[in-house]
Design a protein around this motif. Structure first.
Motif, PDB file in Angstrom:
ATOM      1  N   PHE A  37     -85.488  -3.717  -4.692  1.00 23.35           N
ATOM      2  CA  PHE A  37     -85.594  -2.587  -5.664  1.00 23.35           C
ATOM      3  C   PHE A  37     -85.370  -1.302  -5.003  1.00 23.35           C
ATOM      4  O   PHE A  37     -84.672  -0.480  -5.670  1.00 23.35           O
ATOM      5  CB  PHE A  37     -87.204  -2.528  -6.249  1.00 23.35           C
ATOM      6  CG  PHE A  37     -87.364  -2.593  -7.569  1.00 23.35           C
ATOM      7  CD1 PHE A  37     -87.126  -4.232  -7.893  1.00 23.35           C
ATOM      8  CD2 PHE A  37     -87.603  -1.975  -8.737  1.00 23.35           C
ATOM      9  CE1 PHE A  37     -87.376  -4.351  -9.269  1.00 23.35           C
ATOM     10  CE2 PHE A  37     -87.588  -2.258  -9.985  1.00 23.35           C
ATOM     11  CZ  PHE A  37     -87.459  -3.388 -10.234  1.00 23.35           C
ATOM     12  N   LEU A  38     -85.737  -1.463  -3.653  1.00 21.21           N
ATOM     13  CA  LEU A  38     -85.509  -0.104  -2.701  1.00 21.21           C
ATOM     14  C   LEU A  38     -84.024   0.009  -2.624  1.00 21.21           C
ATOM     15  O   LEU A  38     -83.352   0.978  -2.426  1.00 21.21           O
ATOM     16  CB  LEU A  38     -86.179  -0.188  -1.728  1.00 21.21           C
ATOM     17  CG  LEU A  38     -86.499   1.042  -0.873  1.00 21.21           C
ATOM     18  CD1 LEU A  38     -87.485   2.175  -1.747  1.00 21.21           C
ATOM     19  CD2 LEU A  38     -87.381   0.914   0.343  1.00 21.21           C
ATOM     20  N   GLN A  39     -83.300  -1.143  -2.277  1.00 20.22           N
ATOM     21  CA  GLN A  39     -81.768  -1.078  -2.237  1.00 20.22           C
ATOM     22  C   GLN A  39     -80.911  -0.987  -3.252  1.00 20.22           C
ATOM     23  O   GLN A  39     -79.876  -0.625  -3.160  1.00 20.22           O
ATOM     24  CB  GLN A  39     -81.623  -2.321  -1.497  1.00 20.22           C
ATOM     25  CG  GLN A  39     -82.234  -2.737  -0.096  1.00 20.22           C
ATOM     26  CD  GLN A  39     -82.024  -4.244   0.220  1.00 20.22           C
ATOM     27  OE1 GLN A  39     -81.091  -4.974  -0.278  1.00 20.22           O
ATOM     28  NE2 GLN A  39     -82.532  -4.599   1.734  1.00 20.22           N
ATOM     29  N   HIS A  40     -81.638  -0.893  -4.448  1.00 19.93           N
ATOM     30  CA  HIS A  40     -80.438  -0.902  -5.633  1.00 19.93           C
ATOM     31  C   HIS A  40     -81.216   0.096  -6.602  1.00 19.93           C
ATOM     32  O   HIS A  40     -82.117  -0.087  -7.715  1.00 19.93           O
ATOM     33  CB  HIS A  40     -80.422  -2.140  -6.369  1.00 19.93           C
ATOM     34  CG  HIS A  40     -79.690  -3.294  -5.802  1.00 19.93           C
ATOM     35  ND1 HIS A  40     -78.313  -3.370  -5.621  1.00 19.93           N
ATOM     36  CD2 HIS A  40     -79.961  -4.306  -4.823  1.00 19.93           C
ATOM     37  CE1 HIS A  40     -77.735  -4.292  -4.712  1.00 19.93           C
ATOM     38  NE2 HIS A  40     -79.069  -4.836  -4.348  1.00 19.93           N
ATOM     39  N   PRO A  41     -81.038   1.419  -6.417  1.00 19.75           N
ATOM     40  CA  PRO A  41     -81.509   2.442  -7.223  1.00 19.75           C
ATOM     41  C   PRO A  41     -81.126   2.498  -8.673  1.00 19.75           C
ATOM     42  O   PRO A  41     -81.834   3.256  -9.482  1.00 19.75           O
ATOM     43  CB  PRO A  41     -81.080   3.853  -6.590  1.00 19.75           C
ATOM     44  CG  PRO A  41     -80.219   3.636  -5.683  1.00 19.75           C
ATOM     45  CD  PRO A  41     -80.140   2.087  -5.547  1.00 19.75           C
ATOM     46  N   GLU A  42     -79.771   1.883  -9.236  1.00 23.51           N
ATOM     47  CA  GLU A  42     -79.524   1.734 -10.164  1.00 23.51           C
ATOM     48  C   GLU A  42     -80.465   0.723 -11.142  1.00 23.51           C
ATOM     49  O   GLU A  42     -80.304   0.717 -12.463  1.00 23.51           O
ATOM     50  CB  GLU A  42     -78.106   1.010 -10.191  1.00 23.51           C
ATOM     51  CG  GLU A  42     -78.113  -0.536 -10.042  1.00 23.51           C
ATOM     52  CD  GLU A  42     -77.848  -0.349  -8.390  1.00 23.51           C
ATOM     53  OE1 GLU A  42     -78.094   0.373  -7.978  1.00 23.51           O
ATOM     54  OE2 GLU A  42     -77.638  -1.910  -8.168  1.00 23.51           O
ATOM     55  N   LEU A  43     -81.366   0.024 -10.584  1.00 24.56           N
ATOM     56  CA  LEU A  43     -82.201  -0.940 -11.717  1.00 24.56           C
ATOM     57  C   LEU A  43     -83.284   0.153 -12.209  1.00 24.56           C
ATOM     58  O   LEU A  43     -84.048   0.760 -11.461  1.00 24.56           O
ATOM     59  CB  LEU A  43     -82.845  -1.965 -10.622  1.00 24.56           C
ATOM     60  CG  LEU A  43     -82.073  -3.057  -9.849  1.00 24.56           C
ATOM     61  CD1 LEU A  43     -82.973  -3.742  -8.990  1.00 24.56           C
ATOM     62  CD2 LEU A  43     -81.499  -3.646 -10.877  1.00 24.56           C
ATOM     63  N   ASP A  44     -82.901   0.161 -13.573  1.00 21.73           N
ATOM     64  CA  ASP A  44     -83.766   1.115 -14.247  1.00 21.73           C
ATOM     65  C   ASP A  44     -85.268   0.517 -14.803  1.00 21.73           C
ATOM     66  O   ASP A  44     -85.221   0.271 -15.744  1.00 21.73           O
ATOM     67  CB  ASP A  44     -82.891   1.645 -15.382  1.00 21.73           C
ATOM     68  CG  ASP A  44     -83.537   2.733 -16.377  1.00 21.73           C
ATOM     69  OD1 ASP A  44     -84.518   3.398 -15.521  1.00 21.73           O
ATOM     70  OD2 ASP A  44     -83.356   2.884 -17.472  1.00 21.73           O
ATOM     71  N   MET A  45     -86.024   0.459 -13.874  1.00 21.37           N
ATOM     72  CA  MET A  45     -87.330   0.031 -14.217  1.00 21.37           C
ATOM     73  C   MET A  45     -88.751   0.518 -13.274  1.00 21.37           C
ATOM     74  O   MET A  45     -88.361   0.374 -12.152  1.00 21.37           O
ATOM     75  CB  MET A  45     -87.172  -1.794 -13.987  1.00 21.37           C
ATOM     76  CG  MET A  45     -88.588  -2.401 -14.182  1.00 21.37           C
ATOM     77  SD  MET A  45     -89.388  -2.192 -16.014  1.00 21.37           S
ATOM     78  CE  MET A  45     -87.986  -3.201 -16.916  1.00 21.37           C
ATOM     79  N   PRO A  46     -89.476   1.200 -13.834  1.00 17.77           N
ATOM     80  CA  PRO A  46     -90.622   1.564 -13.027  1.00 17.77           C
ATOM     81  C   PRO A  46     -91.185   0.381 -12.491  1.00 17.77           C
ATOM     82  O   PRO A  46     -91.414  -0.641 -13.007  1.00 17.77           O
ATOM     83  CB  PRO A  46     -91.531   2.382 -14.081  1.00 17.77           C
ATOM     84  CG  PRO A  46     -90.609   2.548 -15.250  1.00 17.77           C
ATOM     85  CD  PRO A  46     -89.514   1.566 -15.394  1.00 17.77           C
ATOM     86  N   PHE A  47     -91.913   0.863 -11.181  1.00 19.47           N
ATOM     87  CA  PHE A  47     -92.560  -0.116 -10.316  1.00 19.47           C
ATOM     88  C   PHE A  47     -93.694   0.116  -9.763  1.00 19.47           C
ATOM     89  O   PHE A  47     -93.727   1.495  -9.460  1.00 19.47           O
ATOM     90  CB  PHE A  47     -91.429  -0.894  -9.539  1.00 19.47           C
ATOM     91  CG  PHE A  47     -90.984  -0.093  -8.342  1.00 19.47           C
ATOM     92  CD1 PHE A  47     -91.876  -0.282  -7.159  1.00 19.47           C
ATOM     93  CD2 PHE A  47     -89.676   0.744  -8.565  1.00 19.47           C
ATOM     94  CE1 PHE A  47     -91.424   0.852  -6.068  1.00 19.47           C
ATOM     95  CE2 PHE A  47     -89.680   1.606  -7.380  1.00 19.47           C
ATOM     96  CZ  PHE A  47     -90.139   1.243  -6.048  1.00 19.47           C
ATOM     97  N   CYS A  48     -94.635  -0.467  -9.253  1.00 24.92           N
ATOM     98  CA  CYS A  48     -95.626  -0.181  -8.244  1.00 24.92           C
ATOM     99  C   CYS A  48     -95.818  -1.544  -7.156  1.00 24.92           C
ATOM    100  O   CYS A  48     -95.409  -2.622  -7.499  1.00 24.92           O
ATOM    101  CB  CYS A  48     -96.817   0.120  -8.872  1.00 24.92           C
ATOM    102  SG  CYS A  48     -97.549  -1.348  -9.755  1.00 24.92           S
ATOM    103  N   PRO A  94     -88.140   7.801  -7.196  1.00 29.59           N
ATOM    104  CA  PRO A  94     -88.499   8.202  -8.610  1.00 29.59           C
ATOM    105  C   PRO A  94     -89.093   7.200  -9.678  1.00 29.59           C
ATOM    106  O   PRO A  94     -89.431   7.827 -10.631  1.00 29.59           O
ATOM    107  CB  PRO A  94     -87.021   8.854  -8.941  1.00 29.59           C
ATOM    108  CG  PRO A  94     -86.164   8.348  -8.260  1.00 29.59           C
ATOM    109  CD  PRO A  94     -86.802   7.973  -6.877  1.00 29.59           C
ATOM    110  N   ARG A  95     -88.657   6.024  -9.351  1.00 31.74           N
ATOM    111  CA  ARG A  95     -89.006   5.167 -10.295  1.00 31.74           C
ATOM    112  C   ARG A  95     -90.642   4.574 -10.035  1.00 31.74           C
ATOM    113  O   ARG A  95     -91.004   4.024 -10.900  1.00 31.74           O
ATOM    114  CB  ARG A  95     -88.113   3.896 -10.381  1.00 31.74           C
ATOM    115  CG  ARG A  95     -86.661   3.940 -10.736  1.00 31.74           C
ATOM    116  CD  ARG A  95     -85.784   2.999 -10.254  1.00 31.74           C
ATOM    117  NE  ARG A  95     -85.862   2.634  -8.736  1.00 31.74           N
ATOM    118  CZ  ARG A  95     -85.144   1.791  -8.071  1.00 31.74           C
ATOM    119  NH1 ARG A  95     -84.547   0.907  -8.666  1.00 31.74           N
ATOM    120  NH2 ARG A  95     -85.296   1.938  -6.699  1.00 31.74           N
ATOM    121  N   ALA A  96     -91.208   4.826  -8.837  1.00 32.47           N
ATOM    122  CA  ALA A  96     -92.802   4.497  -8.736  1.00 32.47           C
ATOM    123  C   ALA A  96     -93.433   5.161  -9.677  1.00 32.47           C
ATOM    124  O   ALA A  96     -93.354   6.245  -9.977  1.00 32.47           O
ATOM    125  CB  ALA A  96     -92.643   5.116  -7.111  1.00 32.47           C
TER     126      ALA A  96
END
Length: 333
Positions: A37-48, A94-96
């Motif tokens: 997830f950190l290596q691919h910022p294009e993955l458009d999905m919020p995460f925790c 920003p997706r966090a």
């Protein structure tokens, strides 16, 4: 692949991913998903990240005594900082996932400072944290003048300038009146004390079961031995040292709150402007061994002492004063 999982989740209305995070004092397991997830910022999905804080054992077949990976956490600043530094890029992403409107109270941080903090507790509208490292200190921060700060819970503001302490106290009163009380009263400026050292005419020293004489650590009943307090009169410190010497030389045990055993519970001193003191030793009983030795030590330590009193308190708990008193020497007034 992780990309396919994101697309599938979005298709069926999944809002975000909770990715399990395994951290064993620096050793990681199953860390690939979070790193992808950190290596691919294009993955458009919020995460925790969900920190799975437990020991791994063979519980699936009932053999939970066989430990596969022991969960240990070394209680050092370096280890906490290592973990925080690893997690920091995830928190900054920003997706966090975030909870809007939550206030974080950071113990020990000053206004305008940039700090690394550790979240200790989260509630519905607030969170609580402590400072791990001050990155950019405030101009109001000073080196504490007390060697026991912040271990001792007696003081809160010894790391800031006195003028800032007054501003903070004024703001706290104003907030309580306005936000909590709904009042429109404006708090006036606080008049600072002329003397900020050695001004207290009363001192209360709890005594631990192993003979420590000092003050409680903040929000605990652990006694931090304090040989010199900057707030109390010097004769109070001297009386505390005399009590330590008496307990050690006469092998007198301190009081244990958990078991209700032991003798010496508290030392209580009142002083006046002339340096005269009245000393009271609170005990879990009606007498002490070698009371004459205690009197001698206290009189030598406090030449202007006017009286030494023994107070009896046999009630369980941490109540200081008792209901019976006996004068060992001098006056009780």
């Amino acid at each position: 692949t992780i990309r396919w999982q994101v697309e599938l989740a979005k298709k069926y209305g999944v809002y975000g991913f909770a990715i399990y995070h395994y951290w064993f004092d620096g050793k990681q397991l199953l860390e690939t998903p979070e790193k992808l997830f950190l290596q691919h910022p294009e993955l458009d999905m919020p995460f925790c990240l969900t920190w799975a804080n437990e020991t791994w054992a063979r519980r699936w077949d009932g053999n939970d005594r066989q430990i596969l990976q022991l969960q240990t956490h070394e209680p050092t600043h370096e280890k906490w900082k290592e973990h925080f530094d690893y997690l920091r890029p995830f928190f900054a992403d920003p997706r966090a996932l975030r909870i809007d409107g939550r206030v974080v109270f950071v113990h020990g941080a000053l206004r305008g400072e940039k700090c690394r903090v550790l979240i200790l507790k989260t509630l519905k509208s607030v969170a609580f944290a402590k400072v791990l490292e001050v990155i950019e200190p405030s101009s109001e921060r000073i080196t504490p003048d007390c060697p026991y700060f912040p271990r001792c819970g007696g003081c809160t503001y010894r790391h800031i300038r006195y003028e800032e302490e007054l501003r903070l106290k004024k703001q706290r009163v104003q907030d309580n009146l306005s936000r909590i009380g709904g009042s429109d009263v404006t708090v006036e400026e606080i008049l600072g004390a002329q003397d900020t050292l050695r001004y207290r005419n009363k001192a209360q020293y709890p005594v631990s079961k192993d003979g420590k004489v000092g003050f409680y650590r903040a929000r605990t009943h652990e006694v931090i031995e304090c040989e010199q307090c900057l707030l109390v009169k010097s004769e109070a410190d001297a009386a505390a040292e005399a009590l330590r010497e008496y307990m050690q030389s006469c092998r007198v045990a301190g009081y244990d709150e958990k078991t209700g055993r032991g003798l010496v519970r508290h030392l209580y001193i009142r002083s006046n402007a002339a340096g005269e003191s009245l000393v009271c030793v609170l005990v879990n009983g009606d007498k002490l061994p070698k009371e004459d030795r205690l009197v001698t030590l206290l009189r030598d330590a406090c030449p202007k002492c006017t009286g030494i009193v023994l107070g009896t308190n046999t009630k369980k708990g941490n109540v200081i004063l008792g209901d019976r008193y006996r004068t060992l020497w001098g006056s009780d007034r």
